[in-house]
Design a protein around this motif. Structure first.
Motif, PDB file in Angstrom:
ATOM      1  N   CYS A 141      31.928  31.533  44.126  1.00 52.41           N
ATOM      2  CA  CYS A 141      33.297  31.955  43.795  1.00 52.41           C
ATOM      3  C   CYS A 141      34.286  31.538  44.884  1.00 52.41           C
ATOM      4  O   CYS A 141      34.120  31.892  46.042  1.00 52.41           O
ATOM      5  CB  CYS A 141      33.361  33.471  43.598  1.00 52.41           C
ATOM      6  N   PRO A 142      35.345  30.820  44.518  1.00 52.93           N
ATOM      7  CA  PRO A 142      36.274  30.314  45.525  1.00 52.93           C
ATOM      8  C   PRO A 142      37.322  31.329  45.971  1.00 52.93           C
ATOM      9  O   PRO A 142      38.088  31.036  46.883  1.00 52.93           O
ATOM     10  CB  PRO A 142      36.950  29.137  44.820  1.00 52.93           C
ATOM     11  N   THR A 143      37.373  32.479  45.337  1.00 48.01           N
ATOM     12  CA  THR A 143      38.438  33.423  45.688  1.00 48.01           C
ATOM     13  C   THR A 143      37.899  34.771  46.148  1.00 48.01           C
ATOM     14  O   THR A 143      38.676  35.682  46.399  1.00 48.01           O
ATOM     15  CB  THR A 143      39.334  33.676  44.469  1.00 48.01           C
ATOM     16  N   ALA A 152      36.674  36.781  44.280  1.00 48.80           N
ATOM     17  CA  ALA A 152      36.906  37.714  43.190  1.00 48.80           C
ATOM     18  C   ALA A 152      35.588  38.354  42.790  1.00 48.80           C
ATOM     19  O   ALA A 152      35.559  39.465  42.269  1.00 48.80           O
ATOM     20  CB  ALA A 152      37.519  37.012  41.981  1.00 48.80           C
ATOM     21  N   THR A 153      34.497  37.662  43.011  1.00 48.48           N
ATOM     22  CA  THR A 153      33.209  38.318  42.863  1.00 48.48           C
ATOM     23  C   THR A 153      32.604  38.387  44.251  1.00 48.48           C
ATOM     24  O   THR A 153      32.662  37.430  45.014  1.00 48.48           O
ATOM     25  CB  THR A 153      32.300  37.612  41.836  1.00 48.48           C
ATOM     26  N   CYS A 198      40.417  37.130  40.032  1.00 48.19           N
ATOM     27  CA  CYS A 198      39.692  36.039  39.374  1.00 48.19           C
ATOM     28  C   CYS A 198      40.653  35.026  38.754  1.00 48.19           C
ATOM     29  O   CYS A 198      41.582  35.399  38.045  1.00 48.19           O
ATOM     30  CB  CYS A 198      38.793  36.635  38.294  1.00 48.19           C
ATOM     31  N   ILE A 199      40.434  33.759  39.045  1.00 45.94           N
ATOM     32  CA  ILE A 199      41.293  32.719  38.474  1.00 45.94           C
ATOM     33  C   ILE A 199      40.682  32.117  37.207  1.00 45.94           C
ATOM     34  O   ILE A 199      41.262  31.234  36.589  1.00 45.94           O
ATOM     35  CB  ILE A 199      41.579  31.591  39.494  1.00 45.94           C
ATOM     36  N   GLY A 200      39.480  32.557  36.873  1.00 42.43           N
ATOM     37  CA  GLY A 200      38.865  32.062  35.642  1.00 42.43           C
ATOM     38  C   GLY A 200      38.335  30.642  35.735  1.00 42.43           C
ATOM     39  O   GLY A 200      38.331  29.909  34.751  1.00 42.43           O
ATOM     40  N   CYS A 201      37.859  30.257  36.924  1.00 39.23           N
ATOM     41  CA  CYS A 201      37.329  28.894  37.060  1.00 39.23           C
ATOM     42  C   CYS A 201      35.902  28.787  36.514  1.00 39.23           C
ATOM     43  O   CYS A 201      35.412  27.708  36.260  1.00 39.23           O
ATOM     44  CB  CYS A 201      37.361  28.463  38.524  1.00 39.23           C
ATOM     45  N   ARG A 202      35.228  29.918  36.388  1.00 36.57           N
ATOM     46  CA  ARG A 202      33.883  30.002  35.802  1.00 36.57           C
ATOM     47  C   ARG A 202      32.799  29.307  36.640  1.00 36.57           C
ATOM     48  O   ARG A 202      31.735  28.969  36.145  1.00 36.57           O
ATOM     49  CB  ARG A 202      33.878  29.479  34.362  1.00 36.57           C
ATOM     50  N   PHE A 203      33.106  29.107  37.911  1.00 36.89           N
ATOM     51  CA  PHE A 203      32.102  28.546  38.803  1.00 36.89           C
ATOM     52  C   PHE A 203      30.920  29.534  38.912  1.00 36.89           C
ATOM     53  O   PHE A 203      29.757  29.144  38.952  1.00 36.89           O
ATOM     54  CB  PHE A 203      32.738  28.322  40.176  1.00 36.89           C
ATOM     55  N   CYS A 204      31.259  30.831  38.915  1.00 33.05           N
ATOM     56  CA  CYS A 204      30.225  31.850  39.038  1.00 33.05           C
ATOM     57  C   CYS A 204      29.272  31.826  37.845  1.00 33.05           C
ATOM     58  O   CYS A 204      28.091  32.142  37.974  1.00 33.05           O
ATOM     59  CB  CYS A 204      30.876  33.225  39.155  1.00 33.05           C
ATOM     60  N   ARG A 263      26.799  36.548  33.124  1.00 34.11           N
ATOM     61  CA  ARG A 263      28.260  36.648  33.168  1.00 34.11           C
ATOM     62  C   ARG A 263      28.921  36.231  31.860  1.00 34.11           C
ATOM     63  O   ARG A 263      28.427  35.360  31.165  1.00 34.11           O
ATOM     64  CB  ARG A 263      28.789  35.768  34.302  1.00 34.11           C
ATOM     65  N   VAL A 323      36.416  36.505  34.265  1.00 32.30           N
ATOM     66  CA  VAL A 323      34.981  36.685  34.073  1.00 32.30           C
ATOM     67  C   VAL A 323      34.623  38.144  34.318  1.00 32.30           C
ATOM     68  O   VAL A 323      35.282  38.841  35.092  1.00 32.30           O
ATOM     69  CB  VAL A 323      34.216  35.759  35.046  1.00 32.30           C
TER      70      VAL A 323
END
Ligand code: SF4
Ligand code: SF4
Lengths: 286, 387
Positions: free
Chosen positions: A161-163, A165-166, A181-187, A196, A222
């Motif tokens: 997660c880049p922020t 947020a998780t 969460c920016i919603g990038c869905r990397f997680c 998830r 997410v």
């Protein structure tokens, strides 16, 4: 948006300690303790260390807590769950458990592509593809297994997660900050357990029975199981544990006297794909 | 120099108008996506990255491929590339801007995009990817503009620009390596979990980028006074040949490891892509088409007499570019998600709105490229008139 967040924080009240939804609250709390920050050392294997000599011997005969009568412990180093899957004979037994979660967490019902799942039913072969056996006992083959976030001790979702947020809290719970969460869905790509869900559409119109005690989410973020952090903060057991009729045990993995450790000591258990080094905290008794 | 983009022929303005129209259509669909959510795309809980992220991956490659023009000229003093390095740099600028736009349209909460830097997270590869992408964009803007401006004034480029040019070379390798690291460091996604992913990304990039430059050079030669020169084009075609061979070689290494070890978790994604899994085979024809295109391109490029014929070369370049586009822009990302970690198959196909938004972004890139190339060509024309 701001408003609903604030309302939610108010409801949680003084026990904000357990609230995963405000990182600021948690950061504030963290700064008051001398313990190291939340990122866990994956190699520390604390569970083993604490059983070393000098500690009282575990009383194996002591019964595990009756969730109807006793509240959960107030704190833990790594919350964990043990699912006695033998007690789930058919989907009917698992349904109340899943529904309890869905209801209190405002989980919408959506089509398969967009669905939100925190805890759900799976077959053995999907939950444990690496433990597949060619000729599985019939009964196990058809047994309903609950799947949920493992609150991994070394969670790849948190790494990705880049922020932040998780993030992983000091008590081991892997939480989401829906407002960061920016919603990038990397997680989602990083989680090897499919735990998830992403809000592809606005979930609110699809919530059947709204629970004002828990925030609804917005589209584009997410979410996943939070081990009922909001309930633990109020001294309540996770909803699924409460609804499971004793099939799910919950406690501190780090405490050798905890309920989960007692159950694990006396039963053979497995975890989902351990070869990945994630150290899942959800254990299954087969 | 900017004024040059406002003076052009009729066909130039037609091109600009078409691209602007496509951008407008894409924008309309994007507004719809903002209202409804990413639910209007084909992505799902199981395949949570799709066409957008795949285009990002492919275009990072095209951008990095520009370095194959810069490196021979500046490091090996290969003079024949002197005229076209600017094309590589401008292509990189347009590609990176498209990459950033594809990331933006893929975000569930684009308004919060800045959280990426407000909460810098050193253990997230996405954070580093954003840094190298912006760094490479900045370097190419700086270098491209400065060098072209000097050319216009018929003075040699200033000394201070040199370090930036040299820096852009590791950055080109960096952007694609870090982009590969987005995928290849994730446990449980065995299709990507391979050390060969970054090298393979680079190899395909060094084929696709220069292939596109050749196509552009041939177009420019036909419609403008800009002539890259036969030798430069031939040198580029040799670079493409080697890079494409390396790409196929690395892919076959992948196939060997998966198929000889017979480990299901490694085989299953290749099986899905090339043969289908449990009756799900949406991508099978595309993957075979991609492989066929690349194979034909290699044969055409390997035979010198074919390669030296510019019409055949153009075909080989188109085959290379499209083959790599399908492989990376369609198979690479979806292939990693199917089957999911629970060994269930959910297929993915981009939807119409998703494609229109993507076409819109490609048109933005096309428009930027048109303007930049117009500038470069006009400057060249001016200079040659002055002489
Ligand atoms: S199960 Fe998945 S979402 Fe949950 S902590 Fe582990 S990696 Fe993260
Ligand atoms: S989708 Fe949200 S939680 Fe997941 S990695 Fe991106 S910012 Fe973090």
């Amino acid at each position: 948006m701001k408003n609903s967040r604030r309302k939610f924080l108010k409801i949680a009240g003084a026990t904000a300690a357990g609230l995963g939804l405000s990182t600021t609250a948690i950061k504030a709390l963290e700064s008051t303790t001398a313990e190291p920050p939340r990122a866990p050392d994956p190699h520390a294997a604390p569970a083993v260390d604490t059983i070393k000599m000098g500690k009282p011997v575990i009383d194996e005969t002591a019964p595990v807590a009756d969730v109807k009568k006793n509240p959960p412990p107030s704190k833990a180093k790594q919350w964990a769950m043990v699912v006695d899957t033998r007690q789930f004979k058919s989907s009917k037994d698992l349904e109340p458990v899943v529904n309890a979660c869905n209801k209190i967490h405002n989980i919408p019902s959506l089509n398969k592509k967009h669905e939100i799942k925190w805890i759900w039913e799976e077959e053995y072969k999907h939950l444990f593809p690496s433990l597949e056996t060619k000729f599985l006992a019939e009964e196990v083959k058809h047994r309903p297994f609950p799947a949920l976030c493992n609150h991994c001790e070394n969670p790849p979702c948190v790494r990705a997660c880049p922020t932040q947020a998780t993030f992983k809290r000091k008590d081991g719970i892997v939480l989401m900050d829906f407002h960061r969460c920016i919603g990038c869905r990397f997680c989602m790509a990083a989680c090897p357990y499919g735990a998830r869900s992403f809000n592809y559409v606005d979930p609110r119109p699809n919530i059947e029975e709204f629970n004002p005690q828990f925030p609804t989410r917005t589209k584009g973020v997410v979410e996943k199981c939070n081990f009922c952090a909001e309930r633990l903060a109020k001294g309540q057991w996770p909803a699924c544990v409460e609804a499971s009729n004793g099939a799910i045990t919950f406690g501190d993995l780090d405490d050798p006297d905890s309920d989960v450790r007692k159950v694990l000591k006396n039963n053979f258990s497995v975890r989902r794909n351990v070869s990945l080094g994630t150290e899942p905290s959800v254990y299954y008794i087969i | 120099m900017l004024e040059t983009i406002f003076k052009g022929s009729k066909s130039y303005w037609t091109l600009v108008t078409i691209l602007a129209g496509l951008i407008a259509v894409g924008a309309i669909f994007y507004i719809k996506q903002l209202q409804v959510g990413l639910g209007i795309t084909g992505m799902s809980r199981d395949v949570s990255w799709g066409f957008y992220i795949a285009q990002l991956t492919f275009l990072v490659g095209v951008a990095a491929g520009g370095v194959m023009l810069v490196l021979p000229y500046y490091l090996h003093n290969y003079k024949k590339f002197g005229k076209i390095t600017i094309l590589g740099e401008f292509l990189a600028i347009a590609s990176i801007i498209m990459c950033l736009l594809f990331v933006m349209v893929d975000l569930g909460q684009p308004a919060r995009a800045l959280n990426l830097w407000l909460h810098p997270t050193l253990h997230s590869v996405l954070f580093w990817d954003s840094l190298v992408l912006f760094g490479y964009l900045f370097l190419n803007l700086l270098v491209g503009w400065t060098v072209l401006d000097c050319e216009r004034n018929a003075v040699p480029p200033p000394k201070w620009i040199k370090p930036f040019i040299y820096l852009s070379i590791p950055f080109a390798f960096g952007i694609h390596t870090v982009t590969a690291f987005l995928y290849c460091g994730l446990p449980g996604r065995h299709f990507w979990l391979t050390a060969v992913l970054a090298p393979r990304f680079l190899a395909s990039a060094f084929a696709a980028g220069p292939a596109f430059v050749i196509i552009l050079c041939l177009i420019l030669k036909k419609y403008t006074k800009f002539n890259a020169g036969k030798d430069a084009v031939q040198a580029l075609s040799r670079i493409i040949t080697y890079a494409l061979l390396a790409n196929i070689f690395l892919f076959l290494c992948e196939v060997f490891v998966a198929m000889y070890s017979q480990m299901p978790s490694h085989m299953v994604h290749l099986q899905y892509l090339f043969f289908g899994l449990h009756g799900h085979n949406a991508l099978v024809p595309y993957m075979w088409a991609a492989m066929t295109m690349m194979a034909v391109a290699i044969f055409m490029l390997l035979v010198p007499s074919v390669r030296k014929n510019e019409s055949y070369l153009a075909i080989a370049c188109v085959l290379t570019f499209v083959g790599i586009w399908i492989d990376k822009g369609l198979g690479m990302i979806t292939g990693g998600f199917v089957p999911n970690p629970l060994h269930q198959v959910t297929e993915y196909m981009p939807t119409f709105p998703e494609l229109m938004i993507s076409i819109g972004i490609y048109s933005i890139g096309g428009l930027i490229l048109t303007f930049l190339f117009k500038m470069a060509v006009s400057v060249r024309e001016e200079v040659s008139q002055d002489l």
